[in-house]
Design a protein around this motif. Structure first.
Motif, PDB file in Angstrom:
ATOM      1  N   CYS A  16     -12.262 -90.129 -49.522  1.00  0.00           N
ATOM      2  CA  CYS A  16     -12.060 -89.701 -50.907  1.00  0.00           C
ATOM      3  C   CYS A  16     -13.228 -90.185 -51.743  1.00  0.00           C
ATOM      4  CB  CYS A  16     -10.757 -90.299 -51.418  1.00  0.00           C
ATOM      5  SG  CYS A  16     -10.640 -90.376 -53.211  1.00  0.00           S
ATOM      6  N   GLU A  17     -13.773 -89.266 -52.545  1.00  0.00           N
ATOM      7  CA  GLU A  17     -14.880 -89.655 -53.411  1.00  0.00           C
ATOM      8  C   GLU A  17     -14.509 -89.515 -54.881  1.00  0.00           C
ATOM      9  OE1 GLU A  17     -18.185 -87.377 -51.927  1.00  0.00           O
ATOM     10  OE2 GLU A  17     -18.360 -88.634 -50.136  1.00  0.00           O
ATOM     11  N   CYS A  18     -13.211 -89.447 -55.145  1.00  0.00           N
ATOM     12  CA  CYS A  18     -12.768 -89.368 -56.539  1.00  0.00           C
ATOM     13  C   CYS A  18     -13.185 -90.658 -57.260  1.00  0.00           C
ATOM     14  CB  CYS A  18     -11.256 -89.217 -56.614  1.00  0.00           C
ATOM     15  SG  CYS A  18     -10.650 -87.714 -55.824  1.00  0.00           S
ATOM     16  N   CYS A  37      -5.684 -89.853 -50.661  1.00  0.00           N
ATOM     17  CA  CYS A  37      -5.698 -89.612 -52.102  1.00  0.00           C
ATOM     18  C   CYS A  37      -4.818 -88.388 -52.385  1.00  0.00           C
ATOM     19  CB  CYS A  37      -7.147 -89.339 -52.511  1.00  0.00           C
ATOM     20  SG  CYS A  37      -7.363 -88.688 -54.170  1.00  0.00           S
ATOM     21  N   CYS A  40      -7.367 -85.250 -53.711  1.00  0.00           N
ATOM     22  CA  CYS A  40      -8.272 -84.514 -52.811  1.00  0.00           C
ATOM     23  C   CYS A  40      -7.771 -84.519 -51.361  1.00  0.00           C
ATOM     24  CB  CYS A  40      -9.676 -85.107 -52.873  1.00  0.00           C
ATOM     25  SG  CYS A  40      -9.802 -86.741 -52.138  1.00  0.00           S
TER      26      CYS A  40
HETATM   27 ZN   LIG Z   1      -9.652 -88.308 -53.845  1.00  0.00          ZN
END
Ligand SMILES: [Zn+2]
Ligand SMILES: [Zn+2]
Length: 152
Positions: A16-18, A37, A40
């Motif tokens: 996850c890159e949120c 997450c 995403c």
């Molecule tokens: Zn995410």
């Protein structure tokens, strides 16, 4: 997926890159980490979440049983119906442990347990725990039950 991948360690981790993780799903996506997450659906490392030892153990304990049963079900062999019955039983150990892990984590970050359903039995419309109608307003899956903290 390459057939050889079945005998290889999982390496292509989609993290996850949120900017921030505001909710989690406990879900087995056939990888080594069930923390995803809820925005995403990619994996979130337990260190990024600063999980305590107790929180991490609670997830790991549920996941060791959940992943074993899920694989037995996917294998479609002699243990398929046994595994499916365990995964569908809201009062069975795997789901009690999963709900407990989700509740433990929810003290830190809202967490839902991804509840097993078999598409052979049609789309789930009602919560398997409280039997109320699912809220279909979800980004992932078919519905959620807010009071039970599960998603399907
Ligand atoms: Zn995410
Ligand atoms: Zn419910």
């Amino acid at each position: 997926m390459d057939v050889y991948d079945k005998l290889r360690p999982w390496t292509k981790i989609e993290a996850c890159e949120c900017a921030s993780v505001n909710g989690l799903l406990l879900v087995d996506c056939l990888t080594d980490n069930p923390l995803h997450c809820d925005f995403c659906r990619k994996e979130v490392d337990p260190e990024r979440l600063q999980l305590t030892e107790k929180e991490t153990e609670s997830v790991a304990s549920w996941f060791s049983v959940a992943r074993a049963l899920y694989r037995l079900w996917l294998n479609s062999g002699e243990y398929e119906s046994y595994a499916k019955a365990c995964l569908l039983d809201p009062n069975g150990q795997v789901n009690r442990d999963g709900l407990k892990a989700a509740r433990t984590l929810s003290a830190k970050i809202p967490t839902r347990l991804w509840f097993f359903s078999d598409t052979d039995n049609g789309e789930p419309t009602h919560c398997p725990i409280c039997l109320n109608e699912l809220d279909a307003d979800v980004k992932w899956g078919t519905g959620t039950c807010n009071s039970c903290g599960i998603q399907l």
